[in-house]
Write a protein that holds these residues in place. Structure first.
Motif, PDB file in Angstrom:
ATOM      1  N   ASP A  11       0.864  -1.177   0.000  1.00 22.00           N
ATOM      2  CA  ASP A  11       0.000   0.000   0.000  1.00 22.00           C
ATOM      3  C   ASP A  11       0.902   1.229   0.000  1.00 22.00           C
ATOM      4  OD1 ASP A  11      -1.761   2.116   0.666  1.00 22.00           O
ATOM      5  OD2 ASP A  11      -3.071   0.752   1.788  1.00 22.00           O
ATOM      6  N   VAL A  12       0.762   2.098  -1.003  1.00 23.66           N
ATOM      7  CA  VAL A  12       1.679   3.243  -1.135  1.00 23.66           C
ATOM      8  C   VAL A  12       1.087   4.527  -0.568  1.00 23.66           C
ATOM      9  CG1 VAL A  12       2.671   2.180  -3.196  1.00 23.66           C
ATOM     10  CG2 VAL A  12       0.938   3.954  -3.459  1.00 23.66           C
ATOM     11  N   ARG A  13      -0.004   4.432   0.190  1.00 26.40           N
ATOM     12  CA  ARG A  13      -0.577   5.628   0.801  1.00 26.40           C
ATOM     13  C   ARG A  13       0.259   6.081   1.998  1.00 26.40           C
ATOM     14  NH1 ARG A  13      -6.493   3.957   2.273  1.00 26.40           N
ATOM     15  NH2 ARG A  13      -5.411   2.018   2.812  1.00 26.40           N
ATOM     16  N   GLU A  14      -0.107   7.242   2.540  1.00 29.49           N
ATOM     17  CA  GLU A  14       0.556   7.760   3.728  1.00 29.49           C
ATOM     18  C   GLU A  14      -0.012   7.061   4.964  1.00 29.49           C
ATOM     19  OE1 GLU A  14       3.121   9.922   3.655  1.00 29.49           O
ATOM     20  OE2 GLU A  14       2.959   9.733   1.478  1.00 29.49           O
ATOM     21  N   PRO A  15       0.773   6.997   6.059  1.00 27.26           N
ATOM     22  CA  PRO A  15       0.308   6.269   7.249  1.00 27.26           C
ATOM     23  C   PRO A  15      -1.062   6.705   7.747  1.00 27.26           C
ATOM     24  CG  PRO A  15       2.633   6.790   7.454  1.00 27.26           C
ATOM     25  CD  PRO A  15       2.160   7.475   6.202  1.00 27.26           C
ATOM     26  N   GLY A  16      -1.345   7.992   7.727  1.00 29.20           N
ATOM     27  CA  GLY A  16      -2.627   8.464   8.217  1.00 29.20           C
ATOM     28  C   GLY A  16      -3.812   7.969   7.412  1.00 29.20           C
ATOM     29  N   GLU A  17      -3.574   7.611   6.149  1.00 28.06           N
ATOM     30  CA  GLU A  17      -4.662   7.152   5.291  1.00 28.06           C
ATOM     31  C   GLU A  17      -4.999   5.681   5.507  1.00 28.06           C
ATOM     32  OE1 GLU A  17      -4.540   8.737   1.084  1.00 28.06           O
ATOM     33  OE2 GLU A  17      -2.466   9.071   1.693  1.00 28.06           O
ATOM     34  N   THR A  18      -4.088   4.939   6.114  1.00 26.76           N
ATOM     35  CA  THR A  18      -4.292   3.496   6.260  1.00 26.76           C
ATOM     36  C   THR A  18      -4.845   3.119   7.629  1.00 26.76           C
ATOM     37  OG1 THR A  18      -2.003   3.172   7.014  1.00 26.76           O
ATOM     38  CG2 THR A  18      -2.418   3.035   4.644  1.00 26.76           C
ATOM     39  N   ALA A  19      -5.136   4.111   8.462  1.00 24.87           N
ATOM     40  CA  ALA A  19      -5.613   3.806   9.812  1.00 24.87           C
ATOM     41  C   ALA A  19      -6.910   3.011   9.791  1.00 24.87           C
ATOM     42  CB  ALA A  19      -5.805   5.108  10.590  1.00 24.87           C
ATOM     43  N   ALA A  20      -7.744   3.224   8.786  1.00 24.60           N
ATOM     44  CA  ALA A  20      -9.018   2.511   8.700  1.00 24.60           C
ATOM     45  C   ALA A  20      -8.871   1.113   8.127  1.00 24.60           C
ATOM     46  CB  ALA A  20     -10.009   3.315   7.850  1.00 24.60           C
ATOM     47  N   GLY A  21      -7.663   0.774   7.657  1.00 22.55           N
ATOM     48  CA  GLY A  21      -7.436  -0.566   7.141  1.00 22.55           C
ATOM     49  C   GLY A  21      -6.919  -0.578   5.719  1.00 22.55           C
ATOM     50  N   THR A  22      -6.457  -1.760   5.308  1.00 21.95           N
ATOM     51  CA  THR A  22      -5.952  -1.938   3.955  1.00 21.95           C
ATOM     52  C   THR A  22      -6.179  -3.389   3.556  1.00 21.95           C
ATOM     53  OG1 THR A  22      -4.028  -1.640   2.508  1.00 21.95           O
ATOM     54  CG2 THR A  22      -3.594  -2.432   4.744  1.00 21.95           C
ATOM     55  N   LEU A  23      -5.517  -3.852   2.522  1.00 22.28           N
ATOM     56  CA  LEU A  23      -5.701  -5.228   2.069  1.00 22.28           C
ATOM     57  C   LEU A  23      -5.036  -6.217   3.028  1.00 22.28           C
ATOM     58  CD1 LEU A  23      -5.038  -4.862  -1.757  1.00 22.28           C
ATOM     59  CD2 LEU A  23      -7.226  -5.115  -0.612  1.00 22.28           C
ATOM     60  N   PRO A  24      -5.565  -7.432   3.106  1.00 26.57           N
ATOM     61  CA  PRO A  24      -4.951  -8.448   3.973  1.00 26.57           C
ATOM     62  C   PRO A  24      -3.505  -8.714   3.560  1.00 26.57           C
ATOM     63  CG  PRO A  24      -7.123  -9.157   3.224  1.00 26.57           C
ATOM     64  CD  PRO A  24      -6.780  -7.928   2.446  1.00 26.57           C
ATOM     65  N   GLY A  25      -2.603  -8.646   4.532  1.00 24.07           N
ATOM     66  CA  GLY A  25      -1.198  -8.966   4.276  1.00 24.07           C
ATOM     67  C   GLY A  25      -0.417  -7.871   3.591  1.00 24.07           C
ATOM     68  N   ALA A  26      -1.026  -6.708   3.388  1.00 24.83           N
ATOM     69  CA  ALA A  26      -0.314  -5.627   2.701  1.00 24.83           C
ATOM     70  C   ALA A  26       0.626  -4.921   3.669  1.00 24.83           C
ATOM     71  CB  ALA A  26      -1.310  -4.626   2.123  1.00 24.83           C
ATOM     72  N   ARG A  27       1.772  -4.525   3.160  1.00 22.55           N
ATOM     73  CA  ARG A  27       2.686  -3.705   3.955  1.00 22.55           C
ATOM     74  C   ARG A  27       2.646  -2.271   3.435  1.00 22.55           C
ATOM     75  NH1 ARG A  27       8.049  -3.574   1.604  1.00 22.55           N
ATOM     76  NH2 ARG A  27       8.129  -4.739  -0.361  1.00 22.55           N
ATOM     77  N   LEU A  28       2.977  -1.332   4.285  1.00 19.83           N
ATOM     78  CA  LEU A  28       2.885   0.086   3.951  1.00 19.83           C
ATOM     79  C   LEU A  28       4.257   0.624   3.556  1.00 19.83           C
ATOM     80  CD1 LEU A  28       1.427   2.834   3.870  1.00 19.83           C
ATOM     81  CD2 LEU A  28       1.919   3.055   6.325  1.00 19.83           C
ATOM     82  N   VAL A  29       4.339   1.137   2.327  1.00 16.36           N
ATOM     83  CA  VAL A  29       5.546   1.818   1.847  1.00 16.36           C
ATOM     84  C   VAL A  29       5.077   3.035   1.057  1.00 16.36           C
ATOM     85  CG1 VAL A  29       7.709   1.648   0.570  1.00 16.36           C
ATOM     86  CG2 VAL A  29       6.747  -0.401   1.647  1.00 16.36           C
ATOM     87  N   PRO A  30       5.036   4.232   1.668  1.00 16.19           N
ATOM     88  CA  PRO A  30       4.503   5.412   0.990  1.00 16.19           C
ATOM     89  C   PRO A  30       5.205   5.734  -0.324  1.00 16.19           C
ATOM     90  CG  PRO A  30       4.716   5.826   3.332  1.00 16.19           C
ATOM     91  CD  PRO A  30       5.410   4.518   3.063  1.00 16.19           C
ATOM     92  N   LEU A  31       4.502   6.444  -1.190  1.00 19.74           N
ATOM     93  CA  LEU A  31       5.007   6.740  -2.533  1.00 19.74           C
ATOM     94  C   LEU A  31       6.364   7.441  -2.510  1.00 19.74           C
ATOM     95  CD1 LEU A  31       4.566   6.835  -5.602  1.00 19.74           C
ATOM     96  CD2 LEU A  31       3.323   8.991  -5.270  1.00 19.74           C
ATOM     97  N   GLY A  32       6.587   8.306  -1.527  1.00 22.80           N
ATOM     98  CA  GLY A  32       7.863   9.020  -1.470  1.00 22.80           C
ATOM     99  C   GLY A  32       9.065   8.092  -1.433  1.00 22.80           C
TER     100      GLY A  32
END
Length: 404
Positions: free
Chosen positions: A320-341
């Motif tokens: 998931d390439v969104r910012e941390p604040g955008e993922t607080a409500a959830g994301t896909l199962p097993g997805a890791r967060l790496v923002p676009l920057g």
């Protein structure tokens, strides 16, 4: 065109005392005057994209008193936008661009009715959306949408103002296939769109923010001239800016009937326009569904791929390439967060397995499309971008996922 075109819009009601005061500098111009200002207040202008070009165009159209302004954009504001997308501010980061832009325009001029269209322009909705306006201003950043706008405007008989920017260069023109006395359209200049991946995007090659301002302001000027029927428009000419050389030059355009592709009958089109930058699309990746752009993964296709992953039949890295604040409500199962920057500066590319399937997601598919371009350039062979983003996923697969 060497002489002014007829005004696009009939004058609206007489000006109020407050409007006489607000638009005093327009009223002093012979080229606009009281009647021209009433035309502006009666005009309906649709601006496609609230980004680098759309931002200055929107601000100056609202300030000029264009009575109804439509804004089309399905993306959210990112910090990297603020270098050039001046209709937004820091407080708008993470919010839908149409919401941010509408608030700014309404605060700038209460005379203006702002209509927000938080959607992707597609062949399915283009006719219905565009026919509600007198004029289209196109500030989008990809070839597929530009050609869709061109062909839709040609079918509906609408004029449209076009702009493009890259690095320190800009181009601005007016296209109107049905113009009185003979018109020109985008295909008279460029024929068919270039092959995907052959033209760099601003994300790859950069853009000077002030160049967007110069081009967007020029687009607003063209819109005003068309509404009021004044001055010499850029119909039949392309204005080309080299900001670093401080030059504007002009390229004449002549009708090329052989280049034009007659638009299909209304209702027969089944192609969804991809709004992501041209460099984010490539023919090197697999498609998942007939009609889906190469490298794009439909929500149903992703659902099946995740099921294969969970069954041990596929090796998939979901990011998931969104910012941390955008993922607080959830994301896909097993997805890791790496923002676009992190993709833009290269830090996200370290350690990626070039043989592992990489699936990138964001809210609407635009930022993940840009991240996909970086991954492909780094040698990742199988990169998938979720078409329509998590908004489409929530709509078609998981209604329980909240996408801010």
């Amino acid at each position: 065109m060497t002489s002014p075109l007829a005004p696009l819009v009939a004058p609206g009601p007489p000006l109020t005392p407050g409007q006489v005061d607000r638009y005093a500098r327009h009223l002093a111009l012979a080229q606009v005057g009281e009647v021209g200002q009433r035309r502006l207040l009666a005009a309906r202008v649709l601006v496609l994209g609230a980004g680098g070009l759309g931002s200055p165009a929107l601000l100056y159209l609202a300030a000029a008193g264009v009575g109804t302004i439509g804004v089309v954009d399905d993306d959210v504001v990112e910090a990297s936008n603020l270098q050039r997308q001046v209709v937004h501010d820091l407080a708008a980061v993470g919010r839908p661009k149409v919401v941010s832009a509408a608030e700014r325009l309404r605060g700038l001029n209460p005379d203006v009715e702002v209509r927000t269209h938080a959607l992707r322009l597609t062949a399915h909705n283009a006719d219905e959306l565009l026919r509600g306006y007198d004029l289209v201003v196109d500030g989008t950043d990809n070839f597929a949408t530009r050609y869709l706008v061109n062909d839709t405007c040609a079918r509906l008989g609408l004029p449209w103002v076009w702009g493009s920017v890259l690095r320190g260069h800009a181009q601005v023109s007016v296209f109107w296939a049905a113009a009185p006395g003979g018109g020109v359209d985008l295909r008279d200049v460029f024929g068919e769109p270039p092959a995907p991946g052959t033209v760099p995007s601003c994300a790859e090659d950069g853009v000077l923010g002030a160049v967007c301002a110069a081009a967007g302001a020029a687009m607003a000027v063209e819109a005003v001239k068309l509404v009021c029927g004044t001055g010499r428009t850029l119909l039949g000419r392309v204005a080309v800016l080299d900001a670093f050389d401080a030059t504007w030059r002009e390229v004449p355009v002549r009708p090329q009937p052989a280049r034009r592709t007659p638009p299909p009958p209304e209702g027969s089109v089944d192609v969804v326009t991809d709004p992501r930058p041209d460099s984010a699309r490539t023919d090197s990746a697999r498609t998942d569904t007939p009609g889906t752009p190469a490298g794009e993964l439909t929500p149903a296709g992703l659902r099946d791929l995740l099921a294969a992953r969970d069954a041990g039949a596929a090796d998939v890295d979901v990011v998931d390439v969104r910012e941390p604040g955008e993922t607080a409500a959830g994301t896909l199962p097993g997805a890791r967060l790496v923002p676009l920057g992190a993709w833009a500066d290269g830090s996200a590319l370290t350690g990626l397995d070039p043989d592992r399937t990489l699936v990138l997601v964001c809210r609407s598919g635009m930022r993940s499309g840009r991240a996909a371009a970086y991954a492909r350039a780094a040698g990742v062979r199988d990169v998938r971008n979720l078409d329509g983003g998590l908004v489409a996923w929530a709509r078609e697969v998981d209604p329980g996922l909240v996408v801010p």
